[in-house]
Each structure stands twice: as structure tokens, then as C-alpha cells.
Design a protein around this motif. Structure first.
Motif, mmCIF file in Angstrom:
data_model
loop_
_atom_site.group_PDB
_atom_site.id
_atom_site.type_symbol
_atom_site.label_atom_id
_atom_site.label_comp_id
_atom_site.label_asym_id
_atom_site.label_seq_id
_atom_site.Cartn_x
_atom_site.Cartn_y
_atom_site.Cartn_z
ATOM 1 N N HIS A 27 -20.942 6.045 48.774
ATOM 2 C CA HIS A 27 -19.960 7.136 48.660
ATOM 3 C C HIS A 27 -19.887 7.708 47.247
ATOM 4 C CE1 HIS A 27 -18.861 5.759 52.600
ATOM 5 N NE2 HIS A 27 -18.408 4.601 52.147
ATOM 6 N N SER A 28 -20.946 7.548 46.470
ATOM 7 C CA SER A 28 -20.962 8.121 45.121
ATOM 8 C C SER A 28 -21.343 9.600 45.205
ATOM 9 C CB SER A 28 -21.970 7.391 44.233
ATOM 10 O OG SER A 28 -22.103 8.064 42.994
ATOM 11 N N ASP A 29 -20.544 10.459 44.554
ATOM 12 C CA ASP A 29 -20.920 11.876 44.494
ATOM 13 C C ASP A 29 -21.600 12.205 43.166
ATOM 14 O OD1 ASP A 29 -18.837 11.805 42.689
ATOM 15 O OD2 ASP A 29 -17.601 13.304 43.709
ATOM 16 N N GLN A 30 -21.979 11.142 42.437
ATOM 17 C CA GLN A 30 -22.607 11.318 41.125
ATOM 18 C C GLN A 30 -24.133 11.232 41.169
ATOM 19 O OE1 GLN A 30 -20.667 11.880 38.125
ATOM 20 N NE2 GLN A 30 -19.301 12.332 39.835
ATOM 21 N N THR A 31 -24.685 10.698 42.275
ATOM 22 C CA THR A 31 -26.142 10.571 42.366
ATOM 23 C C THR A 31 -26.774 11.955 42.335
ATOM 24 O OG1 THR A 31 -26.190 8.421 43.441
ATOM 25 C CG2 THR A 31 -28.020 9.894 43.926
ATOM 26 N N LEU A 32 -27.753 12.118 41.460
ATOM 27 C CA LEU A 32 -28.310 13.430 41.122
ATOM 28 C C LEU A 32 -29.780 13.525 41.494
ATOM 29 C CD1 LEU A 32 -28.667 16.111 39.471
ATOM 30 C CD2 LEU A 32 -28.866 14.673 37.424
ATOM 31 N N LEU A 33 -30.128 14.581 42.223
ATOM 32 C CA LEU A 33 -31.531 14.912 42.480
ATOM 33 C C LEU A 33 -31.911 16.057 41.559
ATOM 34 C CD1 LEU A 33 -34.125 14.496 44.109
ATOM 35 C CD2 LEU A 33 -33.213 16.092 45.818
ATOM 36 N N ARG A 34 -32.910 15.826 40.739
ATOM 37 C CA ARG A 34 -33.351 16.836 39.764
ATOM 38 C C ARG A 34 -34.736 17.356 40.146
ATOM 39 N NH1 ARG A 34 -33.502 15.454 33.401
ATOM 40 N NH2 ARG A 34 -31.290 16.001 33.568
ATOM 41 N N LEU A 35 -34.819 18.653 40.364
ATOM 42 C CA LEU A 35 -36.104 19.314 40.586
ATOM 43 C C LEU A 35 -36.562 19.834 39.232
ATOM 44 C CD1 LEU A 35 -38.237 20.278 42.634
ATOM 45 C CD2 LEU A 35 -36.853 22.342 42.966
ATOM 46 N N LEU A 36 -37.636 19.234 38.719
ATOM 47 C CA LEU A 36 -38.085 19.466 37.339
ATOM 48 C C LEU A 36 -39.338 20.316 37.309
ATOM 49 C CD1 LEU A 36 -37.926 16.053 35.473
ATOM 50 C CD2 LEU A 36 -37.553 18.243 34.375
ATOM 51 N N HIS A 37 -39.385 21.280 36.403
ATOM 52 C CA HIS A 37 -40.563 22.125 36.244
ATOM 53 C C HIS A 37 -41.000 22.094 34.781
ATOM 54 C CE1 HIS A 37 -42.397 26.334 35.750
ATOM 55 N NE2 HIS A 37 -43.262 25.630 36.440
ATOM 56 N N TYR A 38 -42.203 21.591 34.563
ATOM 57 C CA TYR A 38 -42.817 21.641 33.236
ATOM 58 C C TYR A 38 -43.817 22.802 33.263
ATOM 59 C CZ TYR A 38 -41.144 16.772 33.070
ATOM 60 O OH TYR A 38 -40.376 15.631 33.122
ATOM 61 N N PRO A 39 -43.505 23.927 32.617
ATOM 62 C CA PRO A 39 -44.392 25.088 32.716
ATOM 63 C C PRO A 39 -45.771 24.814 32.106
ATOM 64 C CG PRO A 39 -42.230 25.691 31.823
ATOM 65 C CD PRO A 39 -42.302 24.200 31.819
ATOM 66 N N ALA A 40 -46.750 25.610 32.539
ATOM 67 C CA ALA A 40 -48.067 25.550 31.900
ATOM 68 C C ALA A 40 -47.905 25.822 30.406
ATOM 69 C CB ALA A 40 -48.987 26.585 32.542
ATOM 70 N N LEU A 41 -48.695 25.139 29.587
ATOM 71 C CA LEU A 41 -48.595 25.307 28.139
ATOM 72 C C LEU A 41 -49.386 26.536 27.699
ATOM 73 C CD1 LEU A 41 -48.988 21.583 27.025
ATOM 74 C CD2 LEU A 41 -46.900 22.865 27.476
#
Length: 280
Positions: free
Chosen positions: A145-159
Motif C-alpha cells: 500500500h505504498s504510494d511512494q514506489t516510483l517507476l522512472r522512464l529514463l532517456h539518455y539522448p544520443a551524444l
């Protein structure tokens, strides 16, 4: 110590997995129940989201930390001077999210949370009794019942070659939470720091699931399970033109969960977010 993938379906999977966490702070699973087709869909939709301008309509809320975080406000790892070369979207079931992503992210969120309960059970089962005595409640119960669990969609752009000197995709850091669950990204680069100070590549075959200990479990286990430094290095050569997507789920206890005599989960999280400059 070489980091090896553990077969989730093997009879000794739980013991081998927990031993890996104890030795390196990381465990890698293969043949696990998370659907690869779902992960692939999220990566594809994520690329489209970050490539478009609609992301600006979902700019993050400072107080609740849900939504899109552009590169100019991305994190600076503790002890580092350069911002990481990344942008990301924070998904909580209660938070803002584009319709194109919500069903996929919610499906993944539920599946990965379900697996996390099992993995925390493994960790608790193979915790020595004198260490387990420090746990104020079962590890798997801490995230219920935690509302703190976080799903992060991460994007590292091309350099592009004009990046700030010394900046990398993700500077060496430890995670704040209990455990992190991460499907292998679409490009390599993740490394873990071993006890002798060497950096080792984390096995990144597509289909692997990477799990690492966070600071909160280190705190709750009185240091028995190490929250290990890890980083995402910049690619070399032609790979510089490739963007990288990853999808970490940060399992957070309910804020009132007591981790130790020093900290609840809520007080620990607040202290670390202030250190990171995310909160003032």
C-alpha cells in the motif's frame, strides 16, 4: 567477484540471488516472469514520447515529483558537479501521465511490484537471524500500500559531442530506496563498483532483469546488504549516436515504516532528496 545472471526458475535461484546481492549489492535474473514484449513496447512508446514536444505538457510537479523532468533539471549525483546527461518521466499510478503511456506503465508497475514482493521474501528468508532481528516488519510488508514506489522512464539522448567536459549519462551513485528493479536497457553502459574499487559491466543481455540494493535496505539491515555505487558511462565510437532508454522501478516503503533507530522511510527520503538538490 563476477556478476552472473541467476536463472529465476532454478531450484537454488533464491539463495544464489541473495548471495549475489550480499557480495555485490546487485543481482541479475534471467527467465523471470516480466514480459519482454511489454518492456519492448514501453521502450518504443518512450522513445516517441521523448522525441516529441507533448512531453512539455506533463512538466513535473515540484511537490509530488510526478511528470516530465527535462535535461536542464536532471539530477546531479551526490559528490558530483555535472548534471547527468538524461531526461526522464516519473510515473505514479496517482500522477499525471499521457494516455499513450499510462496503460503500459501501469501494467508493468503492477507486474514488477508483484515480483518485488517475492524477491523481498527471498532476501528476508536468507538474511541471518541476528540481522533479520533489525527488521521492524517483514520486508515485503514495508512496500504494501505504498504510494511512494516510483517507476522512472529514463532517456539518455544520443551524444552530440558538445556535452560538458566530464559529464556522463549517470554519475556514480547509490539508490535511496529499498530495492530497485530494472529490465536490461536497450543499450549497454551500466556498471557497478566492486569492493576492490574496480568498475564491472552489469550483464545487459536484453531479457535480463537487474536488481540492486538501495540505501534504505542497507539501513534496515544494519549494513549487511550493501547499497553499491553504480553509474551509466558514455558509449564509445559509433554507439554515441544511439539513445538509451531504461525503466527502473524504485521500491519505496510507506513513509511511516521504521528503518532503524535513526530513520523512518519518510525522514530518510527527505534527507536524501535535499542532498540531491531535488528539494530545498
Amino acid at each position: 567477484m563476477t556478476l552472473q545472471a541467476v536463472d529465476y526458475q532454478a531450484p537454488d535461484a533464491a539463495q544464489a540471488f541473495v548471495q549475489s546481492l550480499r557480495d555485490t549489492g546487485f543481482g541479475v535474473l534471467k527467465n523471470h516472469p516480466i514480459e519482454q514484449a511489454l518492456v519492448q513496447q514501453i521502450y518504443q512508446h518512450g522513445q516517441a514520447f521523448f522525441a516529441g514536444e507533448d512531453k512539455q505538457a506533463y512538466l513535473y510537479n515540484v511537490g509530488t515529483q510526478d511528470g516530465f523532468f527535462p535535461a536542464q533539471v536532471s539530477e546531479t549525483a551526490k559528490g558530483h558537479q555535472h548534471k547527468d546527461l538524461k531526461e526522464y518521466f516519473h510515473y505514479y499510478p496517482w500522477g499525471q501521465c499521457p494516455d499513450s503511456l499510462r496503460p503500459l506503465l501501469q501494467q508493468y508497475y503492477e507486474a514488477a511490484n508483484q515480483l518485488a514482493v517475492e524477491l523481498l521474501g527471498w532476501i528476508e528468508h536468507y538474511t541471518p537471524q541476528d540481522i533479520a532481528a533489525h527488521y521492524r516488519e517483514p520486508l515485503s510488508a514495508m512496500i504494501e500500500h505504498s504510494d511512494q514506489t516510483l517507476l522512472r522512464l529514463l532517456h539518455y539522448p544520443a551524444l552530440k559531442g558538445d556535452e560538458e567536459l566530464g559529464a556522463i549519462r549517470a554519475g556514480a551513485h547509490e539508490d535511496i530506496n529499498l530495492i530497485t528493479i530494472l529490465p536490461a536497457a536497450n543499450e549497454p553502459g551500466l556498471q557497478v563498483k566492486l569492493k576492490d574499487g574496480r568498475w564491472q559491466d552489469v550483464p545487459c543481455d536484453f531479457g535480463n532483469l537487474i536488481v540492486n540494493i538501495g540505501d534504505m535496505l542497507q539501513e534496515a539491515s544494519a549494513g549487511y546488504f550493501p547499497s553499491t555505487s553504480h553509474r551509466v558511462i558514455n558509449p564509445e565510437g559509433t554507439d554515441k549516436t544511439k539513445a538509451r532508454i531504461s525503466l527502473p522501478l524504485f521500491l519505496h516503503p510507506r513513509p511511516e515504516v521504521v528503518l532503524s533507530e535513526r530513520h523512518t522511510a519518510g525522514s530518510y527520503l527527505h534527507e536524501r532528496l535535499v542532498e540531491l538538490g531535488v528539494l530545498k
